[in-house]
Scaffold this motif. Sequence first.
Motif, short mmCIF file in Angstrom:
data_model
loop_
_atom_site.label_atom_id
_atom_site.label_comp_id
_atom_site.label_asym_id
_atom_site.label_seq_id
_atom_site.Cartn_x
_atom_site.Cartn_y
_atom_site.Cartn_z
N PRO A 280 0.83 -1.22 0.00
CA PRO A 280 0.00 0.00 0.00
C PRO A 280 0.86 1.26 0.00
O PRO A 280 1.90 1.32 0.66
N LYS A 281 0.42 2.27 -0.77
CA LYS A 281 1.19 3.50 -0.90
C LYS A 281 1.36 4.23 0.43
O LYS A 281 2.35 4.93 0.64
N GLU A 297 -3.15 -2.17 10.81
CA GLU A 297 -3.73 -2.26 9.47
C GLU A 297 -2.62 -2.36 8.42
O GLU A 297 -2.71 -3.16 7.48
N ALA A 298 -1.58 -1.55 8.58
CA ALA A 298 -0.46 -1.59 7.64
C ALA A 298 0.25 -2.94 7.66
O ALA A 298 0.58 -3.51 6.61
N GLU A 303 1.40 -8.52 5.69
CA GLU A 303 1.44 -9.95 6.01
C GLU A 303 0.77 -10.78 4.91
O GLU A 303 1.24 -11.86 4.55
N SER A 304 -0.36 -10.27 4.37
CA SER A 304 -1.05 -11.01 3.32
C SER A 304 -0.16 -11.16 2.08
O SER A 304 -0.25 -12.16 1.36
N LEU A 343 8.42 -10.51 8.73
CA LEU A 343 9.85 -10.69 8.50
C LEU A 343 10.15 -12.15 8.15
O LEU A 343 10.95 -12.43 7.24
N ALA A 344 9.50 -13.08 8.85
CA ALA A 344 9.68 -14.50 8.55
C ALA A 344 9.21 -14.81 7.14
O ALA A 344 9.85 -15.59 6.42
N GLY A 345 8.08 -14.19 6.74
CA GLY A 345 7.58 -14.40 5.38
C GLY A 345 8.53 -13.89 4.32
O GLY A 345 8.75 -14.55 3.31
#
Length: 1094
Positions: A280-281, A297-298, A303-304, A343-345
């Motif tokens: 997101p911008k 929210e950010a 995460e998604s 971070l893991a992702g």
Amino acid sequence: MGDDSEWMKLPTDQKCEHKVWKARLNGYEEALKLFQRIEDEKSPEWGKYLGLIKKFVTDSNAVAQLKGLEAALAYVENAHVAGKTTGEVVSGVVSKVFNQPKARAKELGTDICLIYIEIEKADVVQEELVKGLDNKNPKIVVACVETIRKALCEFGSKIITLKPIVKVLPKLFESREKAVRDEAKLLAVEIYKWIRDALRPPLQNINSVQLKELEEEWVKLPASAPKQSRFLRSQQDLKAKFEQQQAAGGDEVDGMAFVIYTQVDPYELLEAVEILSKVPKDFYEKIEAKKWQERKEALEALESLTKNLKLENGDYGDLVRALKKVIGKDANVMLVTLAAKCLAGLASGLRKKFGTYASHVVPTILEKFKEKKPQVVQALQEAIDAVFLTTSLQNLSEDILAVMDNKNPSIKQQASLFLARSFCHCTPSTLPKSLLKPFCAAFLKQVNDSAPEVRDAAFEALGTAMKVVGEKAVNPFLTDLDKLKLDKIKECADKVELVGGKKVVAEKEKSTSKAQPPVEVPAKPASAPPKKAPAAKPAGPPKKAKPVAAVSAKGKKTSEVKEIVETELSLEVCEEKSAAVLPASCMQMLDSANWKERLASMEEFQRAVEQMDKSEMPCQALVRMLAKKPGWKETNFQVMQMKLHIVGLIAQKGNFSKTSALVVLDGLVDKVGDIKCGVKAKEALTAIGEACSLPWTAEQVVSLAFAQKNPKNQAEALNWLANAMKEFGFSGINVKGFINNVKTALGATNPAVRTAAIALLGVMYLYMGPPLRMFFEDEKPALLAQIDSEFEKMQGQSPPASIRGFSKKGAEDEGEEIEEQEDEGGSGDFMDLLPRTDISEKVTSEMVSKIGDKNWKIRKEGLEEVTAIISEAKFIQPNVGELPMALKGRLNDSNKILVQQTLSILQQIATAMGPALKQHVKNLGIPIITVLGDSKANVRAAALTTLNAWVEQTGMKEWLEGEDLSEELKKENPFLRQEVLAWLAEKLPTLRVVSPDLMFCVPYLYACLEDRNGDVRKKAQDALPTFMMHLSYEKMLKATDVFPPHPSASSSCHAGQTSWSCQSWPCQSCTQRPTSKGFSRFVHFPSIEGKKTF
């Protein structure tokens, strides 16, 4: 009839091109008979039909096409040049045969595809079949899927590349045609036979009903691995064994099963997803918002995105910094958990490409382990484990060791548990002694910690290390532990499950004593390329001359001589023990007033010592007898010489301890400056150095010498030390302590002491090089000039090979230690021992902001502040905070003066940080290579100087690992390609072994051979032989298969007359060789002076 008689007279090849279908049919029939009749596969007759075979299979008349397919099959099966027609013929089969209603035509088309695979053209065939899957005609799609499935079933997953097939499988399952979906299901079942569960992630998003059907089919499959049943022309030896196996009805022949089933990493089958543009911008605004809901929210949006299993490479620096800030500073534990998951992702999705950021986030994660909430701890554990797999333990060691003494028990516990989990991914080669030693020292402190959870974690980590490298490698570090604690460590080791489920580790002691079957070593994670065993290393050119002593310094061989621990004995006990081994007359005359009797006593003493067995010699008792009145105050020089000689004899022959050494060292140092006894005193000191290690002995000698006021003893002690360093090497020397003593000596009023100190500095310079001078920059100009003069004498010289200081075991393992150093790359030597300053606190956020400011003058000011900090510190620790990311941004600064200033700072960092610089190669070293593409020659020259300064400290290993170097060559920048290829051509011949990842560079090396820029082509030709030295001619030749045929192909030295091997060039009279039948521009192999072997 007239028309028939007209074409009947034509030659066969012309009939095959005739416009009348009957003529073509007749031509195909004649061609089939001809192809079956020709016995020589290299007959010139085959060349006549080279451009006609495609027409055979694409004939517009169904009857003629059928016969043409039969003729084409015979041609491909028998003609040596058939491989050149692969692409066009298979393309014709897909478009014009697979859509035919006749089953016989499809069958012949499939057979043609399979025979092309058999003649080593699997890649081209597969590419055309995969293209056919996009055809709008479902019949063609079904036939292509069926052919791929049949090829995989017969040739196996080693011949048929599964990644492009798996990529299109989900699309096939979405087809409207039931026939396509059914065939896709059969293909998925066949693929599952070969790679098992690795197929699940790519198919996780298909229709649930289809997935359930697949699961049911997969369960029915036999547990046994599939076997290759059809072989390439190059695998005829396997084919013979397979037929022998079938005839025998057994499972194996000569211990060889034809199993192609291998562990496949699901990650390799996935397509990378680009997420940076999807962030997101307003992400960076929200992540800094005061309301935690906005920050949440950010993070949820990010995460998604990070849930994608494979991410496309890019600049994730800003994203990682934002997540690091949340983990380190956010008070909301829910947000910390979310950031850790993101971070893991990122780490899991980028794998090795995340290694650039690993050293920035690990310290923050470790510090955050002070949180005790289970959900936070679990998220942090998953994050740090994922980050570990992107880098090496060597790169993270400094950060981990820094928190092992933390006051918070949770941090210490989690750091040890993290190491225990990390060790499970290691092998004896990736967990060397040089890395294990500091970790074991930290664990030994923790096993005595007051917190039980810290002790348990330390035991688990030690047990895991023991399981990986074996008891023999770990036990030398555990000498201070009692039996109860040792038993607990062994108990933990027995419970450890290493990665891959292997419970046995290759212990070196099992293989050194006698030949035994090889023991399995735990496999590396799939993300890392396998490391070759030392025995498999190519016999490369000799490594660039490296001091033997520096090599021993890496593994500290000389300081690892098993120490003999002995308690101090009373004088009465010593007399009793000595009386048991010495003649009575000798004991009586030891303190006689007559010097002749004392001399006779010494002679008897010497004879007795020479005849004693090592196990029976009471060393401490004997040296105490020598120290007995008159002891070291002996006035007769003959007696004293005998006494000093006996001390050396005892140290050489007996189990001489430091306790025994302390009895005699004071007396030896007192006599080292004596004109008549000095030589014997030095010999005794050398013998004690061998028995108790030079570092300890030298420290005692120097401290005792400077505790006296006798300048002669001080000067001779320094002279002895200078000579001892040459004989023992520099291993384990306390650099800081000796430099302080040398500074004291340089300030002495006696010129002999100053001269000896400068001579000692000269010897130290052999091992330490230019950095040694940094310690003496504050000295007076006249003295500094003398030091510089001594250093100039030593420039260009290599330290002599150490001839003392290692036990027999050490001598046996010396070669092994050298191999270990080469695997690790770089010269981890005395530089590891230097006192270093932590400058991370001085690298403030204000300074980082200055370096990134829009105003170039402020950026310059920030860089000058960095220069001042490093100059003041002289030697720095690898933890430099946010500095690497800030400097990386300046390497592409629009102001070239600032780029050069940044390169100058990076050179300064290389000298100041030493071998620990390795952990910054990926995030800061690779960007230096990018600067080699600058259009200005002076900038490129500065970048190359900086690059070589870094390589001098790190070695080449880290630079060649991964795909970073190939990504640089991929850029079509002629300056960059020239410089990188020239640099590789210079460095590769000096290495004995390189990472197999160097293979990633080969396609771009070949591309450079045809670059429009002449200088790039020349540099590529120069680099080509150096690549081949390490990768082998066969692998290099195979890599050329990806190139299309070149119209300029012509004759060259043929393979039959020359033999490429690891020992010789291809030909004595010719240095040209065709690179491939498809990439046939001649490549000139210039001779490499002094390198006649690979």
